[in-house]
Design a protein around this motif. Structure first.
Motif, PDB file in Angstrom:
ATOM      1  N   LEU A   1      37.627  34.942  50.950  1.00 50.77           N
ATOM      2  CA  LEU A   1      36.974  34.765  52.251  1.00 50.77           C
ATOM      3  C   LEU A   1      35.763  35.666  52.445  1.00 50.77           C
ATOM      4  N   LYS A   2      35.539  36.578  51.511  1.00 51.81           N
ATOM      5  CA  LYS A   2      34.386  37.482  51.592  1.00 51.81           C
ATOM      6  C   LYS A   2      33.180  36.831  50.909  1.00 51.81           C
ATOM      7  N   SER A   3      32.007  37.324  51.270  1.00 50.65           N
ATOM      8  CA  SER A   3      30.799  36.781  50.665  1.00 50.65           C
ATOM      9  C   SER A   3      30.316  37.603  49.480  1.00 50.65           C
ATOM     10  N   SER A   4      30.958  38.739  49.232  1.00 48.52           N
ATOM     11  CA  SER A   4      30.547  39.581  48.104  1.00 48.52           C
ATOM     12  C   SER A   4      31.775  40.062  47.345  1.00 48.52           C
ATOM     13  N   PRO A   5      31.568  40.517  46.113  1.00 48.35           N
ATOM     14  CA  PRO A   5      32.686  41.002  45.294  1.00 48.35           C
ATOM     15  C   PRO A   5      33.363  42.217  45.921  1.00 48.35           C
ATOM     16  N   VAL A   6      34.617  42.429  45.540  1.00 49.33           N
ATOM     17  CA  VAL A   6      35.398  43.586  45.973  1.00 49.33           C
ATOM     18  C   VAL A   6      35.692  44.405  44.734  1.00 49.33           C
ATOM     19  N   THR A   7      35.555  45.715  44.841  1.00 47.07           N
ATOM     20  CA  THR A   7      35.795  46.567  43.676  1.00 47.07           C
ATOM     21  C   THR A   7      37.285  46.608  43.350  1.00 47.07           C
ATOM     22  N   ARG A   8      37.564  46.832  42.089  1.00 53.54           N
ATOM     23  CA  ARG A   8      38.958  46.964  41.657  1.00 53.54           C
ATOM     24  C   ARG A   8      39.589  48.200  42.283  1.00 53.54           C
ATOM     25  N   ALA A   9      38.795  49.252  42.502  1.00 61.61           N
ATOM     26  CA  ALA A   9      39.319  50.453  43.155  1.00 61.61           C
ATOM     27  C   ALA A   9      39.787  50.115  44.567  1.00 61.61           C
ATOM     28  N   GLU A  10      39.029  49.322  45.288  1.00 61.78           N
ATOM     29  CA  GLU A  10      39.419  48.906  46.638  1.00 61.78           C
ATOM     30  C   GLU A  10      40.675  48.038  46.588  1.00 61.78           C
ATOM     31  N   LEU A  11      40.761  47.151  45.620  1.00 61.49           N
ATOM     32  CA  LEU A  11      41.961  46.325  45.484  1.00 61.49           C
ATOM     33  C   LEU A  11      43.178  47.195  45.165  1.00 61.49           C
ATOM     34  N   GLY A  12      42.997  48.214  44.334  1.00 64.43           N
ATOM     35  CA  GLY A  12      44.087  49.143  44.037  1.00 64.43           C
ATOM     36  C   GLY A  12      44.530  49.891  45.285  1.00 64.43           C
ATOM     37  N   ARG A  13      43.572  50.278  46.113  1.00 62.61           N
ATOM     38  CA  ARG A  13      43.901  50.945  47.371  1.00 62.61           C
ATOM     39  C   ARG A  13      44.669  49.998  48.293  1.00 62.61           C
ATOM     40  N   ARG A  14      44.240  48.748  48.343  1.00 62.96           N
ATOM     41  CA  ARG A  14      44.916  47.761  49.190  1.00 62.96           C
ATOM     42  C   ARG A  14      46.334  47.482  48.704  1.00 62.96           C
ATOM     43  N   VAL A  15      46.559  47.494  47.406  1.00 63.83           N
ATOM     44  CA  VAL A  15      47.911  47.302  46.869  1.00 63.83           C
ATOM     45  C   VAL A  15      48.840  48.356  47.462  1.00 63.83           C
ATOM     46  N   GLN A  16      48.357  49.593  47.576  1.00 63.38           N
ATOM     47  CA  GLN A  16      49.185  50.684  48.089  1.00 63.38           C
ATOM     48  C   GLN A  16      49.620  50.467  49.538  1.00 63.38           C
ATOM     49  N   GLU A  17      48.855  49.689  50.297  1.00 65.36           N
ATOM     50  CA  GLU A  17      49.211  49.402  51.695  1.00 65.36           C
ATOM     51  C   GLU A  17      50.530  48.637  51.808  1.00 65.36           C
ATOM     52  N   PHE A  18      50.938  47.979  50.737  1.00 65.31           N
ATOM     53  CA  PHE A  18      52.152  47.168  50.745  1.00 65.31           C
ATOM     54  C   PHE A  18      53.378  47.933  50.227  1.00 65.31           C
ATOM     55  N   LYS A  19      53.180  49.195  49.886  1.00 66.51           N
ATOM     56  CA  LYS A  19      54.225  49.983  49.230  1.00 66.51           C
ATOM     57  C   LYS A  19      55.523  50.052  50.030  1.00 66.51           C
ATOM     58  N   SER A  20      55.443  50.184  51.335  1.00 66.95           N
ATOM     59  CA  SER A  20      56.660  50.332  52.147  1.00 66.95           C
ATOM     60  C   SER A  20      57.076  49.041  52.849  1.00 66.95           C
ATOM     61  N   LEU A  21      56.480  47.925  52.447  1.00 72.09           N
ATOM     62  CA  LEU A  21      56.761  46.660  53.129  1.00 72.09           C
ATOM     63  C   LEU A  21      57.805  45.822  52.401  1.00 72.09           C
ATOM     64  N   LEU A  22      58.447  44.956  53.150  1.00 73.57           N
ATOM     65  CA  LEU A  22      59.448  44.018  52.644  1.00 73.57           C
ATOM     66  C   LEU A  22      58.983  42.604  52.904  1.00 73.57           C
ATOM     67  N   VAL A  23      59.507  41.669  52.121  1.00 70.23           N
ATOM     68  CA  VAL A  23      59.275  40.237  52.345  1.00 70.23           C
ATOM     69  C   VAL A  23      60.606  39.511  52.192  1.00 70.23           C
ATOM     70  N   LEU A  24      60.692  38.361  52.817  1.00 72.37           N
ATOM     71  CA  LEU A  24      61.858  37.504  52.635  1.00 72.37           C
ATOM     72  C   LEU A  24      61.647  36.689  51.370  1.00 72.37           C
ATOM     73  N   ARG A  25      62.623  36.757  50.468  1.00 70.04           N
ATOM     74  CA  ARG A  25      62.568  35.941  49.253  1.00 70.04           C
ATOM     75  C   ARG A  25      63.207  34.583  49.532  1.00 70.04           C
ATOM     76  N   PRO A  26      62.865  33.559  48.760  1.00 71.16           N
ATOM     77  CA  PRO A  26      63.473  32.234  48.959  1.00 71.16           C
ATOM     78  C   PRO A  26      64.984  32.197  48.748  1.00 71.16           C
ATOM     79  N   ASP A  27      65.538  33.225  48.093  1.00 69.97           N
ATOM     80  CA  ASP A  27      66.987  33.259  47.884  1.00 69.97           C
ATOM     81  C   ASP A  27      67.731  33.948  49.028  1.00 69.97           C
ATOM     82  N   GLY A  28      67.017  34.306  50.111  1.00 70.59           N
ATOM     83  CA  GLY A  28      67.656  34.874  51.289  1.00 70.59           C
ATOM     84  C   GLY A  28      67.767  36.380  51.323  1.00 70.59           C
TER      85      GLY A  28
END
Length: 178
Positions: free
Chosen positions: A95-122
């Motif tokens: 959705l962005k108009s310009s590239p995103v650095t891999r360093a920024e993507l690595g930082r964004r990955v860390q934002e999900f460290k303490s999060l949970l998701v519902l898996r399809p197996d319940g």
């Protein structure tokens, strides 16, 4: 002497062919960063890992396509958390108009460290590893979404002070609307 050469040949031939059998995988993994590790956990084969210091919107579109097609969607239960995180990050880049650095993507990955998701197996599972934390029951279609009790597939959750999962917003938008 001839016998020793004959005995060594199969061993030498076998070891030489092994050096090249996984060359592309070794090369892909040599420069693995947080974002690349996420894509691997999400089920993307090493040969599809992007290279370079930036990820363009077009590359992100191609990676999302690969994630949706390879090996088969939906991912296995353990891959579901990382797959969901990767899909959210890749969608953001598309959705962005310009590239995103891999360093920024690595930082964004860390934002999900303490999060949970519902898996399809319940199971509610760690978003980055897919490790099951607790079973919340079978996933069914309710109100045009996949749910298990109050939990919804595609939504991220964070444990509150009472150890109860609460939905979280990412970047000002609820995760479920992505």
């Amino acid at each position: 002497m001839l016998l020793s050469l004959v005995l060594l040949c199969p061993l030498a031939c076998a070891s030489n062919s092994q050096l090249h059998a996984y060359a592309s995988t070794r090369e892909a993994l040599a420069d693995l960063d947080e974002f690349g590790a996420l894509l691997l956990r999400a089920g993307l084969p090493p040969e599809f890992l992007p290279s370079g210091r930036e990820l363009s919107p077009e590359q992100a579109r191609q990676l999302r396509l690969q994630l949706h097609l390879y090996p088969l969607y939906p991912p296995n239960p353990v891959e579901h958390g990382p797959w969901t995180v990767a899909d959210v990050l890749l969608l953001d880049v598309t959705l962005k108009s310009s590239p995103v650095t891999r360093a920024e993507l690595g930082r964004r990955v860390q934002e999900f460290k303490s999060l949970l998701v519902l898996r399809p197996d319940g199971y509610l599972a760690e978003a980055l590893t897919g490790k099951a934390e607790r079973c919340v029951g079978p996933v069914e279609v309710k109100d045009n979404t996949y749910r298990s009790d109050i939990y919804e597939l595609g939504t991220f959750y964070k444990l509150d002070e009472n150890n109860q999962p609460q939905p979280v917003s990412l970047g000002g938008q609820p995760a479920a609307s992505r």
